[in-house]
Design a protein around this motif. Structure first.
Motif, PDB file in Angstrom:
ATOM      1  N   ASP A  79      51.273  43.232 110.828  1.00 48.67           N
ATOM      2  CA  ASP A  79      51.975  44.406 111.343  1.00 48.67           C
ATOM      3  C   ASP A  79      51.029  45.259 112.190  1.00 48.67           C
ATOM      4  OD1 ASP A  79      54.184  45.952 111.711  1.00 48.67           O
ATOM      5  OD2 ASP A  79      53.991  47.074 109.844  1.00 48.67           O
ATOM      6  N   ASN A  80      51.558  45.770 113.320  1.00 47.51           N
ATOM      7  CA  ASN A  80      50.831  46.639 114.251  1.00 47.51           C
ATOM      8  C   ASN A  80      49.675  45.930 114.958  1.00 47.51           C
ATOM      9  OD1 ASN A  80      52.448  48.928 113.552  1.00 47.51           O
ATOM     10  ND2 ASN A  80      51.219  49.159 111.699  1.00 47.51           N
ATOM     11  N   GLN A  81      49.756  44.619 115.050  1.00 50.85           N
ATOM     12  CA  GLN A  81      48.713  43.857 115.748  1.00 50.85           C
ATOM     13  C   GLN A  81      49.081  43.710 117.219  1.00 50.85           C
ATOM     14  OE1 GLN A  81      47.824  40.018 114.043  1.00 50.85           O
ATOM     15  NE2 GLN A  81      47.025  39.223 115.976  1.00 50.85           N
ATOM     16  N   ALA A  82      48.057  43.781 118.071  1.00 51.80           N
ATOM     17  CA  ALA A  82      48.247  43.534 119.502  1.00 51.80           C
ATOM     18  C   ALA A  82      48.131  42.030 119.763  1.00 51.80           C
ATOM     19  CB  ALA A  82      47.208  44.297 120.322  1.00 51.80           C
ATOM     20  N   VAL A  83      49.018  41.515 120.598  1.00 54.12           N
ATOM     21  CA  VAL A  83      49.023  40.088 120.927  1.00 54.12           C
ATOM     22  C   VAL A  83      49.059  39.928 122.434  1.00 54.12           C
ATOM     23  CG1 VAL A  83      50.124  39.396 118.777  1.00 54.12           C
ATOM     24  CG2 VAL A  83      51.537  39.963 120.751  1.00 54.12           C
ATOM     25  N   LYS A  84      48.623  38.770 122.884  1.00 55.36           N
ATOM     26  CA  LYS A  84      48.662  38.409 124.290  1.00 55.36           C
ATOM     27  C   LYS A  84      49.785  37.400 124.524  1.00 55.36           C
ATOM     28  CE  LYS A  84      45.105  40.813 125.729  1.00 55.36           C
ATOM     29  NZ  LYS A  84      45.276  41.921 126.719  1.00 55.36           N
TER      30      LYS A  84
END
Length: 363
Positions: free
Chosen positions: A70-75
């Motif tokens: 949760d709340n992780q940045a992804v590309k």
């Protein structure tokens, strides 16, 4: 005595110029405020906004790999989660095996069809031979019948000729029946070829489902509302979590309707967030809202305006959302719903807006 009285009167006369100066300054201040409101609209009724999608799998199954939190940045292209691929792998292998079996069956069936064609050709040849024999028997009988009266042939010879003709006609009928049966027995591989196309479509679908079992990020974003774990059964078309599109950030500012006259798409804007008022971000108006839900009786019922009977002596101006695209947002500060302040400069336009006008696009 008279001089002293005039001096006291002069002291008691009120000085009017400070009051006049104060009134003039107040009027100038009011004029400046009105001018700035009209020329540089500003509002603190604003918030940060970004587009979002619900990340939904295309196929159903149990989550076997959960690569994000949760709340992780992804590309874009990063693995989000993986659904158990075994059912879809088995479906693909089963379809491929059926296609291989069919490919082996088609040549065998083709050989059978070829043999049936040869039999049909032989039956047609037998019909031709039977027709020739029947014609010959008929011609012989036709030549012999006039000779019986002259005594050149006996009655027994004429009867044998008639019997030969009937036998030839019977053989012709039998040959024609066999030819029709042989022709009817000739089959085709067209149905198998059509079935092969169906299996190829099933293989393509199985491959696609197997690919859908692996869910990847469609764009750069942030994962929110993740409330599941490995082992959870997920259904197709039902969101597992939300993905915020962090490629573009906006500030939605609600301006009064009497401030919209000079605002256009492309109008320069300066915004800042209440979480950090020291940082200013430049941007431009992306679009202006064309409708809001009336809150004072302006709704419609059955196509007719529903006007309230009460009249408010003070009319509050309606507010319309103005969507401002931020040029270089700080990814650490911008969050959906963050309170913001927006200041517009209708006299300034971004280069992109000028280019759009030069190309003939509406401003």
């Amino acid at each position: 005595m008279t001089a002293a009285h005039s001096t006291d009167a002069a002291k008691q006369r009120p000085r009017t110029w400070p009051a006049i100066l104060l009134i003039v300054l107040a009027a100038l201040a009011v004029f400046a405020v009105i001018w700035r409101v009209d020329t540089v609209p500003r509002t603190d009724d604003a918030y940060a906004y970004a587009d979002t999608i619900g990340v939904s799998p295309e196929v159903s199954g149990k989550i076997v790999t959960l690569a994000v939190r949760d709340n992780q940045a992804v590309k874009q292209g990063d693995l989000l989660f993986e659904i158990d691929p075994r059912p879809y792998q088995f479906a693909l292998e089963r379809a491929q095996a059926s296609l291989a079996q069919l490919d082996a069956q088609i040549p065998l069936t083709q050989r059978t069809v070829n043999a049936q064609g040869f039999s049909s050709d032989a039956a047609r040849s037998a019909v031709v031979r039977a027709q020739a024999a029947a014609k010959q028997a008929g011609d012989t009988l036709a030549r012999m019948e006039p000779l019986i009266a002259k005594g050149y042939i006996s009655a027994d010879e004429l009867e044998r000729a008639r019997t030969a003709q009937r036998s030839a006609l019977a053989e012709l009928a039998a040959a024609q029946a066999q030819a029709r049966e042989a022709q009817a027995a000739v089959s085709s591989v067209a149905a198998l070829v059509a079935q092969r196309a169906v299996l190829q479509a099933e293989i393509a679908t199985a491959r696609l489902n197997l690919e859908y079992a692996t869910v990847r990020a469609p764009f750069d974003g942030s994962v929110v509302e993740l409330r599941t774990s490995v082992g959870q059964f997920v259904s197709a078309q039902k969101p597992v979590f939300t993905l915020i599109d962090t490629r573009h950030w906006y500030v939605v500012a609600n301006f009064r309707e009497n401030e919209l006259g000079n605002i256009r798409p492309g109008t320069h804007a300066t915004v800042y967030l209440m979480s950090n008022t020291r940082l200013r971000f430049s941007g431009s108006v992306d679009s202006i809202g064309f409708g809001v839900e009336p809150q004072d009786g302006g709704g419609t019922a059955n196509g007719l305006p529903n006007i309230q009977r009460s009249i408010n002596w003070v009319h509050v101006a309606q507010r319309f959302p103005v969507k401002i695209r931020v040029d270089h947002p700080d990814p650490q500060l911008f969050r959906i719903g963050t309170s913001a302040v927006a200041v517009l400069q209708p006299g300034r336009r971004d280069n992109s807006a000028r280019r759009a006008r030069s190309d003939g696009a509406p401003s």
